[in-house]
Design an enzyme around this catalytic site. Structure first.
Site, mmCIF file in Angstrom:
data_model
loop_
_atom_site.group_PDB
_atom_site.id
_atom_site.type_symbol
_atom_site.label_atom_id
_atom_site.label_comp_id
_atom_site.label_asym_id
_atom_site.label_seq_id
_atom_site.Cartn_x
_atom_site.Cartn_y
_atom_site.Cartn_z
ATOM 1 N N HIS A 122 0.861 -1.181 0.000
ATOM 2 C CA HIS A 122 0.000 0.000 0.000
ATOM 3 C C HIS A 122 0.900 1.235 0.000
ATOM 4 O O HIS A 122 2.034 1.204 0.484
ATOM 5 C CB HIS A 122 -0.858 -0.053 1.265
ATOM 6 C CG HIS A 122 -1.947 0.951 1.353
ATOM 7 N ND1 HIS A 122 -1.718 2.271 1.697
ATOM 8 C CD2 HIS A 122 -3.300 0.841 1.179
ATOM 9 C CE1 HIS A 122 -2.857 2.918 1.732
ATOM 10 N NE2 HIS A 122 -3.842 2.087 1.413
ATOM 11 N N ASP A 199 2.788 -4.590 7.925
ATOM 12 C CA ASP A 199 1.533 -3.870 7.710
ATOM 13 C C ASP A 199 0.424 -4.910 7.741
ATOM 14 O O ASP A 199 0.229 -5.658 6.787
ATOM 15 C CB ASP A 199 1.574 -3.141 6.366
ATOM 16 C CG ASP A 199 0.236 -2.505 6.002
ATOM 17 O OD1 ASP A 199 -0.725 -2.619 6.792
ATOM 18 O OD2 ASP A 199 0.129 -1.922 4.911
ATOM 19 N N GLN A 202 -4.942 -5.508 6.451
ATOM 20 C CA GLN A 202 -5.867 -6.508 5.919
ATOM 21 C C GLN A 202 -5.802 -7.808 6.711
ATOM 22 O O GLN A 202 -6.831 -8.426 6.996
ATOM 23 C CB GLN A 202 -5.554 -6.781 4.440
ATOM 24 C CG GLN A 202 -5.712 -5.582 3.524
ATOM 25 C CD GLN A 202 -7.154 -5.114 3.416
ATOM 26 O OE1 GLN A 202 -8.095 -5.892 3.553
ATOM 27 N NE2 GLN A 202 -7.332 -3.822 3.151
ATOM 28 N N LYS A 225 -10.857 -0.950 9.887
ATOM 29 C CA LYS A 225 -10.950 -2.199 9.129
ATOM 30 C C LYS A 225 -11.285 -3.391 10.031
ATOM 31 O O LYS A 225 -11.758 -4.421 9.543
ATOM 32 C CB LYS A 225 -9.650 -2.455 8.369
ATOM 33 C CG LYS A 225 -9.441 -1.550 7.164
ATOM 34 C CD LYS A 225 -8.183 -1.931 6.403
ATOM 35 C CE LYS A 225 -8.051 -1.175 5.094
ATOM 36 N NZ LYS A 225 -7.839 0.265 5.280
ATOM 37 N N CYS A 363 -4.875 2.593 -3.648
ATOM 38 C CA CYS A 363 -3.693 3.098 -2.935
ATOM 39 C C CYS A 363 -2.516 2.137 -3.062
ATOM 40 O O CYS A 363 -1.693 2.000 -2.145
ATOM 41 C CB CYS A 363 -3.996 3.377 -1.476
ATOM 42 S SG CYS A 363 -5.180 4.717 -1.223
#
Length: 404
Positions: A122, A199, A202, A225, A363
């Site tokens: 991202h 990261d 998700q 999220k 993104c």
């Protein structure tokens, strides 16, 4: 047992019609819907318990401070951190990654070093390292993903070197749905002495995370999220690393002693939480994480993996549809293009059918370009989605095709 229809009843928004049709929400990869318990908890705090934290020697302040710090413990339990002192509340995952870049990166990286990321990052895990590279002069290396969207582990190992001081890697691609082999990635990085930032924006929604088992040095994820509110994110860092890092921002609530001549700073995590924090948002996030754990992350993963297999099969039956991301290890995300239909036009028609998808480069423009597209459509799943949602999506796509 996982009862998706019972779970859907916990989300008030699904009683709402969209253009007179059932609300087929397939954009949880951008931001998930909120369960009643989160909405009610935050409303309760504003109605009956609101005050500032850490600063008041009175009932309301002490009560909300306790709730705020309890939320930090909820995060600790959710990712199995060793201590709640390893949990820093940020504005979002983007700020968490920028904190690592600005604080750890500026202190420890030199022009002789290398930072390694993947093609699937991202912008939030690409741009901060580009900017820091331009400031410090280190080399930014990028390891490949394969044409099917799977992680190219051989290329990753080839790109590692004695100069690699940091690996910043996604746990799950927001475009491809690929779940990266974090255990192996982190072990290889540590073998050459590199630190690892994950990261997990998700991944945290779709898989159980254990930072101690992974042995990652840093991990970031967002509240919105994970079925929590916007305006709140999390940075996990091993305590010794956090304790060695300078503050990211300066002001109230992060200091030890202040005079006109000199200031000393508090210990982590307070050192990195300057000013009044997102108090109610953090408490809302804690409620969301408890909601997830009560359902069970393994139960959620099994449900979503079944939907992913079903979705890949159903979408593959649509002529002219091309999947972007077909790795074996994937979950919860379908990016695709339809021959002869611009993604924006497709989304417009799907919306008329009550179907919410996202279009664009998500993104992650360099990744979408690497996969051969300027813009793609993306349907992304939450725990509340059903096979019927996927059927409605496919019917809406076939209807859109009749217009072109």
């Amino acid at each position: 047992m996982f009862d998706v229809m019972k779970i859907r009843q916990e989300f008030p928004i699904f009683t709402q019609k969209i253009n007179g049709k059932p609300n087929t929400f397939l954009d949880s990869g951008a931001s998930a819907q909120k369960p009643k318990c989160v909405i009610e908890k935050m409303t309760q705090m504003y109605l009956h318990e609101y005050s500032n934290v850490h600063r008041g020697s009175y009932f309301l302040s002490e009560e909300i401070t306790s709730a705020y710090e309890e939320a930090r413990c909820d995060v600790q339990k959710f990712i199995n951190a060793g201590s709640d002192s390893e949990i820093v509340f940020t504005r979002n995952a983007t700020e968490a990654i920028n904190l690592v870049a600005a604080s750890y990166g500026r202190k420890y990286l030199t022009s002789a070093d290398e930072v390694l990321i993947s093609e699937a990052e991202h912008h939030a895990n690409l741009v901060p390292w580009q900017v820091l590279r331009d400031e410090i002069g280190f080399k930014l290396n990028i390891c490949r993903v394969n044409d099917d969207g799977s992680f190219d582990f051989s290329d990753f190992k080839n790109k590692l070197s004695s100069k690699t001081k940091l690996v910043a890697i996604t746990g799950m691609s927001n475009v491809l749905g690929t779940i990266f082999p974090l255990t192996e990635i982190i072990a290889e990085a540590h073998n050459i002495g590199a630190k690892v930032l994950v990261d997990a924006c998700q991944l945290a929604v779709h898989r159980k995370i254990d930072v101690q088992a992974l042995d990652c040095d840093f991990l970031a994820f967002s509240g919105h999220k994970t079925y929590g509110p916007t305006g709140i994110g999390v940075l996990y860092g091993k305590y010794d690393l956090l304790d060695s890092m300078p503050p990211y921002q300066y002001g109230g609530d992060m200091v030890d002693k202040v005079t006109y001549e000199h200031t000393t700073f508090d210990v982590p995590p307070a050192r990195f939480e300057a000013g009044t924090p997102a108090i109610v948002e953090a408490i809302g996030l804690g409620e969301a994480l408890r909601f997830l754990q009560n359902i069970g992350m393994d139960n959620i993963a099994a449900h979503e993996d079944e939907l992913t297999s079903y979705g890949m099969e159903k979408l593959s039956s649509i002529s002219g549809l091309c999947h972007i991301g077909q790795a074996k290890e994937k979950s919860g995300i379908f990016s695709f293009a339809i021959d002869g239909i611009h993604p924006q036009d497709l989304a417009f028609i799907l919306d008329k059918e009550g179907v919410a998808v996202r279009v664009g480069h998500h993104c992650a423009a360099p990744l979408v370009h690497r996969m051969g597209y300027e813009s793609v459509a993306r349907a992304s799943l939450g725990m509340y989605n059903t096979k019927e949602d996927i059927d409605i999506l496919c019917q809406a796509i076939n209807k859109a095709k009749t217009f072109f």
